[in-house]
Structures are given as C-alpha cells and as structure tokens.
Motif scaffolding. Structure first.
Motif, PDB file in Angstrom:
ATOM      1  N   TYR A   1      -4.403 -42.278 -60.435  1.00 23.37           N
ATOM      2  CA  TYR A   1      -4.104 -42.421 -58.667  1.00 23.37           C
ATOM      3  C   TYR A   1      -5.440 -43.413 -58.580  1.00 23.37           C
ATOM      4  O   TYR A   1      -5.064 -44.455 -57.808  1.00 23.37           O
ATOM      5  CB  TYR A   1      -4.561 -41.257 -57.069  1.00 23.37           C
ATOM      6  CG  TYR A   1      -4.325 -41.735 -55.913  1.00 23.37           C
ATOM      7  CD1 TYR A   1      -3.286 -41.828 -55.557  1.00 23.37           C
ATOM      8  CD2 TYR A   1      -4.853 -42.413 -54.942  1.00 23.37           C
ATOM      9  CE1 TYR A   1      -2.188 -42.266 -54.231  1.00 23.37           C
ATOM     10  CE2 TYR A   1      -4.877 -43.132 -53.906  1.00 23.37           C
ATOM     11  CZ  TYR A   1      -3.524 -43.000 -53.247  1.00 23.37           C
ATOM     12  OH  TYR A   1      -3.248 -43.179 -52.191  1.00 23.37           O
TER      13      TYR A   1
ATOM     14  N   HIS B   1      -4.346 -47.183 -57.472  1.00 26.27           N
ATOM     15  CA  HIS B   1      -4.977 -48.089 -56.112  1.00 26.27           C
ATOM     16  C   HIS B   1      -6.483 -48.168 -56.076  1.00 26.27           C
ATOM     17  O   HIS B   1      -6.377 -48.546 -54.965  1.00 26.27           O
ATOM     18  CB  HIS B   1      -4.975 -46.415 -55.006  1.00 26.27           C
ATOM     19  CG  HIS B   1      -3.386 -46.189 -55.258  1.00 26.27           C
ATOM     20  ND1 HIS B   1      -2.331 -46.658 -54.435  1.00 26.27           N
ATOM     21  CD2 HIS B   1      -2.216 -45.014 -55.743  1.00 26.27           C
ATOM     22  CE1 HIS B   1      -1.479 -45.945 -54.195  1.00 26.27           C
ATOM     23  NE2 HIS B   1      -1.376 -44.997 -55.385  1.00 26.27           N
TER      24      HIS B   1
ATOM     25  N   ARG C   1      -6.629 -40.626 -52.038  1.00 26.34           N
ATOM     26  CA  ARG C   1      -5.704 -40.399 -52.104  1.00 26.34           C
ATOM     27  C   ARG C   1      -4.976 -39.091 -51.318  1.00 26.34           C
ATOM     28  O   ARG C   1      -4.423 -38.309 -50.344  1.00 26.34           O
ATOM     29  CB  ARG C   1      -6.030 -39.076 -53.328  1.00 26.34           C
ATOM     30  CG  ARG C   1      -4.452 -38.710 -53.966  1.00 26.34           C
ATOM     31  CD  ARG C   1      -4.551 -37.373 -55.388  1.00 26.34           C
ATOM     32  NE  ARG C   1      -5.408 -36.380 -54.624  1.00 26.34           N
ATOM     33  CZ  ARG C   1      -7.057 -36.541 -55.094  1.00 26.34           C
ATOM     34  NH1 ARG C   1      -7.548 -37.022 -56.080  1.00 26.34           N
ATOM     35  NH2 ARG C   1      -7.904 -35.078 -54.557  1.00 26.34           N
TER      36      ARG C   1
END
Length: 303
Positions: free
Chosen positions: A43, A47, A103
């Motif tokens: 993640y 991101h 997240r």
C-alpha cells in the motif's frame, strides 16, 4: 541493521538530531499494524506515506479544528476513512487530516498524534528527548534498572494515538541498537525491548513454558504483564551470555532471545513451530524438531 541504517542515512539522522528523517522512518514502521507486512508495504509503495514536512506545512496554516491545536488537544478525533466522519464534523471539510491517502483513518490519526507529540512533548528534537529520558531513568542501583529505562520511552510513546506496544517495541529496538553504537544507554535499552507476537506467545505455550511457570494467559496485553511472555523471556535472558553469539553486544540481551524464538517459528526463518506445521488441536508430532525430546508439546487449542 547498522549497515542498513548507514545506507539509508538514518545513522546520520541520529547524529544530526534530524527529527524529520526519523519521523518519516518511524511513521512507515508504525504502518505495519493490523495487516501483514507485505500488504502494508504494498500500500505504501502504491500510495506513498506521510512526511514530517507534509504535516508541518498543513499545521502551519492553523486549521480550524480545535483538536489540532496541540498534542494535548488531540484526543478522540475518531476520523474514519470509510464514512468520512469525525468528532468535529463542522471542521472536517477544512481539516487536513483526512486528505492523506493512508491505509485507514486510524493511521491518519497516528501520524498527526505522533507529529504533535514530537513537536510539543519532544520540543522538535526526538533524539534529544530520548537521550534525556534515558539519562533520567539511568539509576543503576534502582531495582528493575532495564525495565525503568525501557518504560521511560514506552510509557509516553504508547499514549500516542494508535501505536501498539508490539510495533513500537520493534521500532525502538532497531533505532536504539542501530542508530548510534556510541550511545551506551541506547544499546542497553534497545537490547531490552521485547516484542511479543503470536508466534512467540504460541511457542511459549506449546513448549509448556507458560504451563510450567503458572503463567498461562491469552495472547494480548497479558503478554506484557508481570508474569507474561515478556517477563519470562527477560528472565531467561539473564541466564544466557549473549556475547557467545554476538561478542560486540551486551551480555544480557532479551531482544536477541525473543528474536531467536521468532526465527525458530516463522516461515521466513527456520519454519519449525507454527500453525502450518502443527495441527493445534493435538500435541506436536515433529520428531525432527531439535527441541522435540525436551518439549511438553502442549496443544494450542482445546478440543
């Protein structure tokens, strides 16, 4: 670890008291909560994370939410990413906290809580704060000397929103052991940091250690209690001169003992004592295990 710290620049960050660099490293480590490390790192790769400079910039704009005033004001934010709700709904549209693509909303709160802690409690100098806390706790004649040193850091930092005891212990162990070999208090305290995960707890259960010591408990907060997994490993470390394995390290090295147990169990280590190898309804039958003849082989789950 020291090579990794040197390559990544973290050793220099410690020497320079570079709080932004240390914050950026720490907040990534603290993201390894609630899911597997692989999922968490994937993640972050996709991101990105959040940086000290990001938060410094957003808070310099004096957002209207009263909870962002200081570390002591930041309480019960309750932001959730899925619902885009918080405890101050009239401020949420202008609040910078929800707009970092982490997240989950819990990590957004952790990032701001930690930033405010470093700014307001540590005075912007995380290394200086660690040095001062350890110096104040360093009383050799006092009982439980290592526990005092350890708790001098863990107690205030676990008040930061969303930080688990286990992940914080892991992060601090790495930082204190690898950050600066010349800081003796750091080495001693880092060596005493014990992180109990399910593999370590279950190993102590299956081998019969918990049962024999009258210390049976469920995995969780009890692992860090006075008769929990952490206390058992620390007591065992006093009977092991760790210098036979790592001559440059301290003789009493609870972190090394805990890590050895974890490596014995984990799939990425020796892959011996875990749920993939053992049907937890029954006693372990791995006769090839080097501990088999000395293990009580207590089933993990009652039928």
């Amino acid at each position: 670890m020291r090579r990794d710290f040197a390559r990544s620049g973290l050793s220099k960050a410690v020497a320079r008291h570079d709080t932004p660099a240390l914050f950026d490293w720490l907040i990534r480590i603290l993201s390894l909560q609630g899911v597997s490390d692989a999922i968490a790192w994937r993640y972050i790769d996709q991101h990105g994370s959040v940086s000290f400079s990001d938060l410094e910039t957003t808070l310099a704009a004096a957002p209207s939410c009263p909870k962002l005033t200081s570390y002591w004001h930041f309480d019960a934010c309750r932001f959730t990413k899925q619902t885009f709700l918080c405890s101050e709904p009239s401020h949420i549209e202008a609040c910078p906290l929800p707009y970092h693509d982490l997240r989950n909303g819990r990590l957004n709160q952790t990032a701001y809580s930690l930033f405010l802690f470093v700014r307001d409690v540590c005075g912007g100098d995380l290394v200086g704060w660690i040095d001062a806390r350890l110096a104040a706790a360093d009383q050799l004649e006092a009982p439980n000397h290592r526990a005092r040193m350890r708790q001098a850091l863990l107690e205030p930092l676990t008040c930061v929103y969303g930080i688990s005891f286990k992940v914080l212990s892991m992060a601090l162990a790495d930082l204190l052991l690898a950050g600066d070999p010349g800081r003796k208090r750091w080495i001693e305290t880092g060596a005493s940091m014990i992180a109990i995960d399910t593999l370590v707890h279950n190993w102590l259960h299956r081998t019969g250690c918990l049962q024999a010591l009258g210390a049976e408990h469920a995995y969780g907060p009890g692992c860090y209690g006075p008769e929990g997994c952490s206390a058992i490993i620390e007591a065992a470390a006093y009977a092991i001169d760790a210098r036979q394995f790592y001559p440059e390290g301290p003789a009493i090295f609870p972190r090394l003992v805990q890590k050895a147990i974890w490596l014995f169990c984990t799939e990425g280590g020796l892959d011996v004592c875990n749920g993939n190898r053992i049907d937890d309804r029954f006693a372990c039958g791995q006769v090839s295990c080097p501990l088999f003849s000395r293990c009580d082989r207590v089933p993990l789950k009652a039928e």
